[in-house]
Design an enzyme around this catalytic site. Sequence first.
Site, PDB file in Angstrom:
ATOM      1  N   HIS A  62       0.779  -1.204  -0.088  1.00  0.00           N
ATOM      2  CA  HIS A  62      -0.224   0.005  -0.122  1.00  0.00           C
ATOM      3  C   HIS A  62       0.998   1.210   0.024  1.00  0.00           C
ATOM      4  CE1 HIS A  62      -3.598  -2.447   0.756  1.00  0.00           C
ATOM      5  NE2 HIS A  62      -2.764  -3.197   1.344  1.00  0.00           N
ATOM      6  N   ASP A 305       2.182  -7.033   2.533  1.00  0.00           N
ATOM      7  CA  ASP A 305       0.947  -6.118   2.836  1.00  0.00           C
ATOM      8  C   ASP A 305       1.655  -5.041   3.567  1.00  0.00           C
ATOM      9  OD1 ASP A 305      -1.471  -5.330   3.039  1.00  0.00           O
ATOM     10  OD2 ASP A 305      -2.186  -6.641   4.351  1.00  0.00           O
TER      11      ASP A 305
HETATM   12  O1  DOR Z   1      -3.604  -4.550   7.613  1.00  0.00           O
HETATM   13  C1  DOR Z   1      -4.162  -4.089   6.768  1.00  0.00           C
HETATM   14  N1  DOR Z   1      -3.931  -3.163   6.152  1.00  0.00           N
HETATM   15  N2  DOR Z   1      -5.112  -4.963   5.906  1.00  0.00           N
HETATM   16  C2  DOR Z   1      -5.650  -4.559   4.809  1.00  0.00           C
HETATM   17  O2  DOR Z   1      -6.459  -5.143   4.339  1.00  0.00           O
HETATM   18  C3  DOR Z   1      -5.517  -3.017   4.428  1.00  0.00           C
HETATM   19  C4  DOR Z   1      -4.230  -2.464   4.928  1.00  0.00           C
HETATM   20  C5  DOR Z   1      -4.428  -1.031   4.798  1.00  0.00           C
HETATM   21  O3  DOR Z   1      -4.572  -0.619   3.660  1.00  0.00           O
HETATM   22  O4  DOR Z   1      -4.100  -0.523   5.478  1.00  0.00           O
HETATM   23 ZN    ZN Z   2      -5.841  -7.004   2.526  1.00  0.00          ZN
HETATM   24 ZN    ZN Z   3      -3.248  -5.182   1.740  1.00  0.00          ZN
END
Ligand code: DOR
Ligand code: ZN
Ligand code: ZN
Length: 424
Positions: A62, A305
């Site tokens: 992200h 992630d």
């Molecule tokens: O822990 C997470 N953070 N899981 C997600 O699905 C989204 C992500 C975020 O965009 O912060």
């Molecule tokens: Zn996710």
């Molecule tokens: Zn994610």
Amino acid sequence: MLLLIKNGTVVNPGDQTEVKADVLVEDGVIKKIAPRQSVRAERVIDAKGCYVMPGFIDMHVHLRDPGQEYKETLETGVKAAVHGGFTTVVAMPNTKPVVDNEDVVNYVHHKAQNIRLANVLQTGAVTKGQRGEELADIEKMVEAGVPAISEDGKTVMNAQLCREAMALAVKYGIPLLAHCEDANLAGNGVVNADEATEKMGWKGISNSVEDVILARDIILAKETGAALHLCHCSTKFGVRMVEFAKQEGIRVTAEVCPHHFTLTSSDIKENDANYKMNPPLRTKEDVEALREGLKSGVIDVIATDHAPHTAIEKGEGMSRAPFGVVGLETAAAITMTELVDKGWLTIMQMAEKMSYNPARILGLDKGVVEEGKPADLVVFDAEKEYTVDPDSFYSKGRNTPFAGRKVKGMVMATVVGGKIAYQE
Ligand code: DOR
Ligand code: ZN
Ligand code: ZN
């Protein structure tokens, strides 16, 4: 422009070889892999005692750009990436605005090209605004170059809509990256539903929250023939289902994150939201199953992630802080320390899960160290020991559960398209 990476051990998942050799790079391409090359190169990296591996590919990050640049920008995100040995990152679409049309895809790709540090590939959302009501303009986003579609951050709860998206993924020859979380079952849980967290008085997220959608998506992939990639798998039963789906010949692949194969809910420090992510840290039994899955090959990919948030947001405490932890700058070391050093994976398998397999899933001509291929490489010292210090991160996000942890394995240099993008 010539770059010579000398004296390293070249790990090539393409032909499963591990050989001592020098790697000569010319104009962004690997020109020659052979021992003791005596070429005059403009740049030389001494990789003595290090592995020379295909640059890591993180198919789940992200980057918060556009719209939440106070958490991360494309620039800080790719700097963090190359610091962590990643030469390609795949950005999730839950930005502001959501990446649900070609204009936002082009914005991210152009901005990343101008930064010229790591390859950034932007995924497209499945539904408009990630509202789960109508499909996004997937065709236009495919034309703009998205390598995959994903609703990450949430699940497309309408199974019919999800099935339509899978049919389009088949049509355009791209995978669907699935975040498996049943919104109704999840309620407003914040941590794993178990005894340890119940004692703390936090609302729980059970394994079924994830497993129900994982099963649904496998069933839909079977019916549509879509290439389904399961994001951040965290449960034991999930691993079992992926194994079964593969035995059935369903086109399914799966990823796990370093925090999920390392920590359990019992590791959570009192009200420290740096241990809060979605899916949550599970139990010892789940962690064991994830490690077994990685070892056996049921789990194909290690992805981070990477989810940066500010210290103020994370300071809100377990119940109110946003989900997510950063991962780009700790993934290689945690993988080395927890999996390779402890005998769960070989260094070759690490290269497969962090580069070769993501490349295959995304259809990229990357993930190998071979003559004639693009020079995306990482020089990795597997023996170097140090303590994780968030202040050393290039990411704006410092939200890691690994602060202060002793690890082994340091990225010494990252080469992207033949250029040194990071050097220790
Ligand atoms: O822990 C997470 N953070 N899981 C997600 O699905 C989204 C992500 C975020 O965009 O912060
Ligand atoms: Zn996710
Ligand atoms: Zn994610």
